[in-house]
Design an enzyme around this catalytic site. Sequence first.
Site, short mmCIF file in Angstrom:
data_model
loop_
_atom_site.label_atom_id
_atom_site.label_comp_id
_atom_site.label_asym_id
_atom_site.label_seq_id
_atom_site.Cartn_x
_atom_site.Cartn_y
_atom_site.Cartn_z
CB SER A 1 -7.87 -7.62 -4.32
OG SER A 1 -6.73 -8.18 -3.73
CG ASP B 1 -3.07 -1.59 -1.59
OD1 ASP B 1 -2.42 -2.42 -0.92
OD2 ASP B 1 -3.99 -1.93 -2.36
CG HIS C 1 -5.69 -4.41 -0.46
ND1 HIS C 1 -5.43 -4.16 -1.79
CD2 HIS C 1 -6.33 -5.63 -0.42
CE1 HIS C 1 -5.88 -5.16 -2.53
NE2 HIS C 1 -6.43 -6.06 -1.72
#
Length: 352
Positions: free
Chosen positions: A128, A281, A310
């Site tokens: 991330s 995602d 995600h």
Amino acid sequence: MSDISLFDIPDFETQNGIRMPVFLTYKTYGKLSPARDNAILIPTFYGGRHTDTEFFFSAERVINPKKHFVIIPNMIGNGLSISPTNAPEPFKGSEFPLFTAHDNVSCQKKLITQIFDIEKLLLVTGFSMGAQQAFQWGVDFSDMVGGIVPICGSARISKHNKIFLASAINTLKLDPIFKNGNYLDQPKSGLQAFGYVYSAWLFSQAFFREGLYLQLGLKSAQDVVDFTQTYFSANDANNLISMAQTWMAMDISDNPKYSKNFENALRDIKCEAIVMPSETDLYFTVPDNEYEVLHMPNAELRVIPSKWGHAAGFGLNSADNNFIDKILKEGAEKADKITSKKVNEMKKIVGF
């Protein structure tokens, strides 16, 4: 926390021209080799700290502290490195300035060179916002990195991603206790609302539809909301906003060198790269990474075949972890072959 080290930078200038004292906290795992050639940097992600990032490695995984020297620097704004909650006046609380991914990586470079005398990192990887910092390492200091592996992240925030994140932050700010960031007590209702909004984006539609949350010991979709709210409740509101501002400012080309020419910046990521998005995602999407890899000279795209959205890169699902390890292993073997080939070519040149 007693298990972390502190690195002071007494006079740091941010990308936006703010001068102030800065410090990073970090933790290391494993032992640095005599040649200083086994170091792997794993920056933290949104709302996470070094302890939350430890899922990346173990004696059973490809990144192994028995072989590698793992450095986890806490991202600026996460409450352990300099943040709204621990900054000196006049930078405290709502007055805390924007720190970009470039600022974070610049501080991390100072850390590895001044504290550990490391000239080149074997790998920079992360999940991330950790992936964003891996991209930033690739463009800022490509010659100092053997390779980057960004997982569920991008080199530039998309318009859709920015709207999602802004909506969650704006929901937090609606709490009357927030008082434009000058609160005396944590705006708990705002933080709960923030976590509620975020829970719908962290996982995919298939994750909810197929009840994959049962694998986490959760019984319902509402339990997923509670899970996300609990995770973010460990963060101060201004710290969450600071990290979100870093996230929303992400663009490796937003600087005088590239003047927002994104493709030119991508072409300057000359180190080896494996970019790993999750196929489900909702905000770091496969098409965005496809476009990035298209313009990176030594990159390949390996999509994580996951229904966890995600969170495929969050270390929660063993199948996703195994896929990531498989690709990391392939990348390591490829790097070894390239290195061996270069060594053999050099031997021929010098007559061995």
